[in-house]
Design a protein around this motif. Sequence first.
Motif, PDB file in Angstrom:
ATOM      1  N   ASP A 106       0.813  -1.215   0.000  1.00 50.77           N
ATOM      2  CA  ASP A 106       0.000   0.000   0.000  1.00 50.77           C
ATOM      3  C   ASP A 106       0.846   1.264   0.000  1.00 50.77           C
ATOM      4  OD1 ASP A 106       0.996  -0.445   2.528  1.00 50.77           O
ATOM      5  OD2 ASP A 106      -0.769   0.362   3.533  1.00 50.77           O
ATOM      6  N   GLU A 107       2.147   1.149  -0.198  1.00 49.44           N
ATOM      7  CA  GLU A 107       3.026   2.311  -0.192  1.00 49.44           C
ATOM      8  C   GLU A 107       3.377   2.731  -1.611  1.00 49.44           C
ATOM      9  OE1 GLU A 107       5.755   2.352   3.559  1.00 49.44           O
ATOM     10  OE2 GLU A 107       5.833   0.373   2.648  1.00 49.44           O
ATOM     11  N   ASN A 108       3.607   4.023  -1.792  1.00 56.32           N
ATOM     12  CA  ASN A 108       3.916   4.593  -3.090  1.00 56.32           C
ATOM     13  C   ASN A 108       5.304   4.155  -3.550  1.00 56.32           C
ATOM     14  OD1 ASN A 108       4.255   6.173  -5.327  1.00 56.32           O
ATOM     15  ND2 ASN A 108       3.729   8.084  -4.323  1.00 56.32           N
ATOM     16  N   LEU A 109       5.393   3.613  -4.744  1.00 56.92           N
ATOM     17  CA  LEU A 109       6.691   3.202  -5.287  1.00 56.92           C
ATOM     18  C   LEU A 109       7.424   4.356  -5.943  1.00 56.92           C
ATOM     19  CD1 LEU A 109       5.743  -0.234  -6.817  1.00 56.92           C
ATOM     20  CD2 LEU A 109       6.827   0.228  -4.631  1.00 56.92           C
ATOM     21  N   ASN A 110       6.722   5.457  -6.206  1.00 58.37           N
ATOM     22  CA  ASN A 110       7.343   6.624  -6.814  1.00 58.37           C
ATOM     23  C   ASN A 110       7.930   7.489  -5.697  1.00 58.37           C
ATOM     24  OD1 ASN A 110       8.168   8.482  -8.636  1.00 58.37           O
ATOM     25  ND2 ASN A 110       6.155   9.376  -8.990  1.00 58.37           N
ATOM     26  N   ALA A 111       9.019   7.011  -5.131  1.00 58.45           N
ATOM     27  CA  ALA A 111       9.631   7.656  -3.976  1.00 58.45           C
ATOM     28  C   ALA A 111      11.071   8.029  -4.312  1.00 58.45           C
ATOM     29  CB  ALA A 111       9.590   6.704  -2.790  1.00 58.45           C
ATOM     30  N   PRO A 112      11.692   8.873  -3.495  1.00 61.47           N
ATOM     31  CA  PRO A 112      13.091   9.236  -3.758  1.00 61.47           C
ATOM     32  C   PRO A 112      13.956   7.994  -3.931  1.00 61.47           C
ATOM     33  CG  PRO A 112      12.217  10.554  -1.969  1.00 61.47           C
ATOM     34  CD  PRO A 112      11.178   9.521  -2.303  1.00 61.47           C
ATOM     35  N   GLY A 113      14.802   8.046  -4.935  1.00 62.53           N
ATOM     36  CA  GLY A 113      15.685   6.918  -5.212  1.00 62.53           C
ATOM     37  C   GLY A 113      15.172   5.976  -6.279  1.00 62.53           C
ATOM     38  N   MET A 114      13.888   6.048  -6.575  1.00 60.25           N
ATOM     39  CA  MET A 114      13.331   5.169  -7.612  1.00 60.25           C
ATOM     40  C   MET A 114      13.585   5.794  -8.975  1.00 60.25           C
ATOM     41  SD  MET A 114      12.163   2.608  -6.014  1.00 60.25           S
ATOM     42  CE  MET A 114      11.403   1.768  -7.365  1.00 60.25           C
ATOM     43  N   HIS A 115      13.782   4.959  -9.960  1.00 61.63           N
ATOM     44  CA  HIS A 115      13.901   5.454 -11.324  1.00 61.63           C
ATOM     45  C   HIS A 115      13.129   4.522 -12.242  1.00 61.63           C
ATOM     46  CE1 HIS A 115      17.061   2.404 -11.175  1.00 61.63           C
ATOM     47  NE2 HIS A 115      16.948   2.329 -12.479  1.00 61.63           N
ATOM     48  N   PHE A 116      12.622   5.092 -13.304  1.00 58.52           N
ATOM     49  CA  PHE A 116      11.792   4.349 -14.246  1.00 58.52           C
ATOM     50  C   PHE A 116      12.409   4.472 -15.625  1.00 58.52           C
ATOM     51  CE2 PHE A 116       9.216   5.824 -10.760  1.00 58.52           C
ATOM     52  CZ  PHE A 116       8.549   4.677 -10.379  1.00 58.52           C
ATOM     53  N   VAL A 117      12.393   3.385 -16.353  1.00 61.28           N
ATOM     54  CA  VAL A 117      12.933   3.386 -17.706  1.00 61.28           C
ATOM     55  C   VAL A 117      11.859   2.877 -18.656  1.00 61.28           C
ATOM     56  CG1 VAL A 117      15.327   3.084 -16.990  1.00 61.28           C
ATOM     57  CG2 VAL A 117      13.932   1.090 -17.387  1.00 61.28           C
ATOM     58  N   PRO A 118      11.810   3.404 -19.859  1.00 63.70           N
ATOM     59  CA  PRO A 118      10.804   2.925 -20.812  1.00 63.70           C
ATOM     60  C   PRO A 118      11.111   1.490 -21.234  1.00 63.70           C
ATOM     61  CG  PRO A 118      12.270   4.508 -21.850  1.00 63.70           C
ATOM     62  CD  PRO A 118      12.634   4.468 -20.396  1.00 63.70           C
ATOM     63  N   LEU A 119      10.054   0.751 -21.531  1.00 60.58           N
ATOM     64  CA  LEU A 119      10.241  -0.603 -22.037  1.00 60.58           C
ATOM     65  C   LEU A 119      10.739  -0.522 -23.472  1.00 60.58           C
ATOM     66  CD1 LEU A 119       6.956  -2.252 -20.736  1.00 60.58           C
ATOM     67  CD2 LEU A 119       9.250  -2.593 -19.847  1.00 60.58           C
ATOM     68  N   PRO A 120      11.811  -1.223 -23.793  1.00 62.07           N
ATOM     69  CA  PRO A 120      12.327  -1.141 -25.164  1.00 62.07           C
ATOM     70  C   PRO A 120      11.538  -2.058 -26.102  1.00 62.07           C
ATOM     71  CG  PRO A 120      13.740  -2.530 -23.833  1.00 62.07           C
ATOM     72  CD  PRO A 120      12.669  -2.003 -22.919  1.00 62.07           C
ATOM     73  N   PHE A 121      10.971  -1.488 -27.120  1.00 62.92           N
ATOM     74  CA  PHE A 121      10.255  -2.262 -28.127  1.00 62.92           C
ATOM     75  C   PHE A 121      10.919  -2.045 -29.475  1.00 62.92           C
ATOM     76  CE2 PHE A 121       6.834  -1.288 -25.037  1.00 62.92           C
ATOM     77  CZ  PHE A 121       6.548  -2.584 -24.668  1.00 62.92           C
ATOM     78  N   GLU A 122      10.913  -3.089 -30.283  1.00 61.32           N
ATOM     79  CA  GLU A 122      11.451  -2.956 -31.634  1.00 61.32           C
ATOM     80  C   GLU A 122      10.542  -2.076 -32.479  1.00 61.32           C
ATOM     81  OE1 GLU A 122      12.093  -6.798 -33.298  1.00 61.32           O
ATOM     82  OE2 GLU A 122      13.363  -7.430 -31.630  1.00 61.32           O
ATOM     83  N   ALA A 123       9.250  -2.169 -32.209  1.00 62.07           N
ATOM     84  CA  ALA A 123       8.275  -1.371 -32.951  1.00 62.07           C
ATOM     85  C   ALA A 123       7.293  -0.770 -31.954  1.00 62.07           C
ATOM     86  CB  ALA A 123       7.527  -2.256 -33.953  1.00 62.07           C
ATOM     87  N   GLY A 124       6.621   0.283 -32.351  1.00 58.28           N
ATOM     88  CA  GLY A 124       5.636   0.902 -31.476  1.00 58.28           C
ATOM     89  C   GLY A 124       4.452  -0.015 -31.233  1.00 58.28           C
TER      90      GLY A 124
END
Length: 86
Positions: free
Chosen positions: A26-44
């Motif tokens: 139940d805690e927010n994962l968007n907290a200091p120290g977290m980073h998010f990266v886009p999922l790499p796709f070959e095509a959109g």
Amino acid sequence: QMRHAQQMAEIKMAARLQGQPARGIDENLNAPGMHFVPLPFEAGCTTPDHLADVDATPNRFYAYGVVARLALVAAACELERTAPQD
């Protein structure tokens, strides 16, 4: 109950592997120290690939996007319906 315990164990293990403190379900994962990266796709994944199998990655993620957009519309309708009248 068992499924919830397994999910919590997986979240804590992932946090440990990333060097982050474990957070509860139940805690927010968007907290200091977290980073998010886009999922790499070959095509959109914004349009389905009609030539590929139904379960192909672009088609699967396209379907997830459709469900997400429908959820957004449902939430907007609910907000409009429950908004206080001035």
